[in-house]
Design an enzyme around this catalytic site. Structure first.
Site, PDB file in Angstrom:
ATOM      1  N   SER A   1      38.086  36.956  35.465  1.00  0.00           N
ATOM      2  CA  SER A   1      38.146  37.750  36.865  1.00  0.00           C
ATOM      3  C   SER A   1      39.502  37.416  37.236  1.00  0.00           C
ATOM      4  O   SER A   1      40.284  36.562  37.183  1.00  0.00           O
ATOM      5  CB  SER A   1      37.157  36.890  37.857  1.00  0.00           C
TER       6      SER A   1
ATOM      7  N   HIS B   1      37.210  41.414  34.170  1.00  0.00           N
ATOM      8  CA  HIS B   1      36.422  41.789  35.569  1.00  0.00           C
ATOM      9  C   HIS B   1      37.332  41.827  36.692  1.00  0.00           C
ATOM     10  O   HIS B   1      38.217  40.958  36.968  1.00  0.00           O
ATOM     11  CB  HIS B   1      35.589  40.443  35.399  1.00  0.00           C
TER      12      HIS B   1
ATOM     13  N   ASP C   1      37.393  42.326  40.823  1.00  0.00           N
ATOM     14  CA  ASP C   1      36.631  41.948  41.856  1.00  0.00           C
ATOM     15  C   ASP C   1      37.184  43.021  43.125  1.00  0.00           C
ATOM     16  O   ASP C   1      38.445  42.603  43.507  1.00  0.00           O
ATOM     17  CB  ASP C   1      36.712  40.735  42.215  1.00  0.00           C
TER      18      ASP C   1
ATOM     19  N   MET D   1      36.878  43.912  46.777  1.00  0.00           N
ATOM     20  CA  MET D   1      36.294  43.529  48.057  1.00  0.00           C
ATOM     21  C   MET D   1      36.858  44.133  49.337  1.00  0.00           C
ATOM     22  O   MET D   1      38.019  44.636  49.249  1.00  0.00           O
ATOM     23  CB  MET D   1      36.788  41.974  48.386  1.00  0.00           C
TER      24      MET D   1
ATOM     25  N   HIS E   1      33.466  45.145  39.736  1.00  0.00           N
ATOM     26  CA  HIS E   1      32.457  44.533  40.528  1.00  0.00           C
ATOM     27  C   HIS E   1      32.663  44.962  42.164  1.00  0.00           C
ATOM     28  O   HIS E   1      33.524  44.342  42.655  1.00  0.00           O
ATOM     29  CB  HIS E   1      32.402  43.062  40.362  1.00  0.00           C
TER      30      HIS E   1
ATOM     31  N   MET F   1      32.211  44.873  45.989  1.00  0.00           N
ATOM     32  CA  MET F   1      31.685  43.950  46.764  1.00  0.00           C
ATOM     33  C   MET F   1      32.178  44.932  48.234  1.00  0.00           C
ATOM     34  O   MET F   1      32.829  44.405  49.050  1.00  0.00           O
ATOM     35  CB  MET F   1      32.108  42.735  46.874  1.00  0.00           C
TER      36      MET F   1
ATOM     37  N   MET G   1      24.941  36.603  40.695  1.00  0.00           N
ATOM     38  CA  MET G   1      26.007  35.920  41.570  1.00  0.00           C
ATOM     39  C   MET G   1      25.607  34.276  41.680  1.00  0.00           C
ATOM     40  O   MET G   1      24.422  34.081  42.185  1.00  0.00           O
ATOM     41  CB  MET G   1      26.146  36.285  42.927  1.00  0.00           C
TER      42      MET G   1
ATOM     43  N   GLY H   1      33.132  36.521  47.633  1.00  0.00           N
ATOM     44  CA  GLY H   1      34.071  36.871  48.503  1.00  0.00           C
ATOM     45  C   GLY H   1      35.385  35.891  47.880  1.00  0.00           C
ATOM     46  O   GLY H   1      36.387  36.145  48.349  1.00  0.00           O
ATOM     47  N   PHE H   2      35.016  34.581  47.277  1.00  0.00           N
ATOM     48  CA  PHE H   2      36.292  34.037  46.887  1.00  0.00           C
ATOM     49  C   PHE H   2      35.948  33.306  45.499  1.00  0.00           C
ATOM     50  O   PHE H   2      34.624  32.849  45.086  1.00  0.00           O
ATOM     51  CB  PHE H   2      36.345  32.824  47.866  1.00  0.00           C
ATOM     52  N   GLY H   3      36.861  33.004  44.749  1.00  0.00           N
ATOM     53  CA  GLY H   3      36.779  32.520  43.769  1.00  0.00           C
ATOM     54  C   GLY H   3      36.790  30.697  43.971  1.00  0.00           C
ATOM     55  O   GLY H   3      37.093  30.393  44.993  1.00  0.00           O
TER      56      GLY H   3
ATOM     57  N   ASP I   1      28.257  35.094  37.376  1.00  0.00           N
ATOM     58  CA  ASP I   1      29.628  35.262  38.120  1.00  0.00           C
ATOM     59  C   ASP I   1      29.784  34.323  39.270  1.00  0.00           C
ATOM     60  O   ASP I   1      29.103  34.131  40.192  1.00  0.00           O
ATOM     61  CB  ASP I   1      29.736  36.636  38.842  1.00  0.00           C
TER      62      ASP I   1
HETATM   63  C1  DX5 Z   1      33.649  36.248  43.751  1.00  0.00           C
HETATM   64  C2  DX5 Z   1      33.852  37.074  42.603  1.00  0.00           C
HETATM   65  C3  DX5 Z   1      34.113  36.204  41.244  1.00  0.00           C
HETATM   66  C4  DX5 Z   1      35.025  35.145  41.280  1.00  0.00           C
HETATM   67  C5  DX5 Z   1      34.665  34.067  40.440  1.00  0.00           C
HETATM   68  O1  DX5 Z   1      33.194  37.075  44.728  1.00  0.00           O
HETATM   69  O2  DX5 Z   1      32.876  38.010  42.164  1.00  0.00           O
HETATM   70  O3  DX5 Z   1      34.212  37.163  40.162  1.00  0.00           O
HETATM   71  O4  DX5 Z   1      36.472  35.400  41.087  1.00  0.00           O
HETATM   72  O5  DX5 Z   1      35.773  33.169  40.476  1.00  0.00           O
HETATM   73  P1  DX5 Z   1      35.560  31.565  39.843  1.00  0.00           P
HETATM   74  O6  DX5 Z   1      35.083  31.581  38.320  1.00  0.00           O
HETATM   75  O7  DX5 Z   1      36.533  30.948  40.232  1.00  0.00           O
HETATM   76  O8  DX5 Z   1      34.153  31.183  40.471  1.00  0.00           O
HETATM   77 ZN    ZN Z   2      32.830  39.264  40.474  1.00  0.00          ZN
END
Ligand code: DX5
Ligand code: ZN
Length: 222
Positions: A11, A36, A38, A40, A69, A71, A140, A145-147, A178
């Site tokens: 990602s 990937h 993301d 948002m 992806h 969101m 999910m 929303g956040f890594g 994910d």
């Molecule tokens: C969060 C994203 C993920 C995220 C995963 O909403 O969809 O793809 O970046 O990050 P990690 O691997 O750090 O959990």
């Molecule tokens: Zn994602």
């Protein structure tokens, strides 16, 4: 039971956004199977990231499929733009619009793989009567929303249930997980039936010299 070697989809949310092209090339060179992306909107999820222009800018940097992806809500008005920008796979959340089936069929009609994404609380039975229109399922294992969040083990049973739904079709529908994926949780996901894994933190930690080892560790080969 044979163990599948999972597809690894880094990602870019965890990449250095000031050097995105280089980062994308670096993970591809390190063995990534998909990239990937993301997307948002600050509405469907409480964060804002990137739009189609960034996908378009990244496209020439990699040859691997771009796994986008979304969101965002609504998603329908932006599907064509992401496809035109170079998305190979486009995944949408059922909550993003009133006609999931119509949206999936539209994604296919413009030449991309059609994916459905389930939040941790979403029941996957929503696709039960339309599996023919699904190419890809994304589970999910965090709230989106956040890594950098912690993997939710509650989602393993959902992965296993979706694995059964997919096997019943006899079709090669990919099943991706994910959120909070690291070498330990990756193994649990694969055992539950996942064929693909998204990872941000676990791939990008340590910087470019570490990417190949980080990806190998997620495949279970390190
Ligand atoms: C969060 C994203 C993920 C995220 C995963 O909403 O969809 O793809 O970046 O990050 P990690 O691997 O750090 O959990
Ligand atoms: Zn994602």
């Amino acid at each position: 039971m044979s163990r599948t070697v999972p597809i690894i989809a880094p990602s870019i949310l965890s990449a250095d956004f000031a050097r995105l092209g280089e980062e994308a090339r670096a993970v591809q060179d390190a063995g990534a199977d998909w990239l990937h992306v993301d997307v948002m909107d600050g509405h469907f999820v409480p964060n804002i990231t990137i739009g189609p222009d960034v996908v378009k800018a990244l496209r020439p940097h990699v040859t691997i499929p771009m796994d986008v992806h979304l969101m965002i809500a609504p998603a329908d008005p932006y599907l064509d733009a992401f496809r035109a920008a170079g998305a190979d796979m486009i995944s949408i959340h059922p909550e993003a619009g009133p006609h999931l089936n119509r949206s999936l069929r539209h994604i296919r009609s413009i030449g991309a793989k059609a994916g459905v994404v389930f939040n941790p609380s979403t029941d996957p039975s929503v696709i039960q009567w339309m599996m023919d229109d699904v190419d890809h399922v994304l589970v999910m294992s965090i709230n989106p929303g956040f890594g950098g969040q912690t993997f939710m083990p509650s989602q393993l049973a959902k992965i296993a249930a979706i694995r059964e739904m997919i096997d019943a079709t006899g079709r090669d529908i990919s099943l991706e997980v994910d959120g909070g994926v690291n070498p330990e949780t990756a193994r649990l996901c694969v055992e539950a039936g996942a064929t693909a894994l998204v990872a941000g933190t676990a791939v990008f930690k340590g910087g470019p010299p570490q990417y190949a080892a980080n990806i190998a560790a997620l495949r279970g080969g390190a």
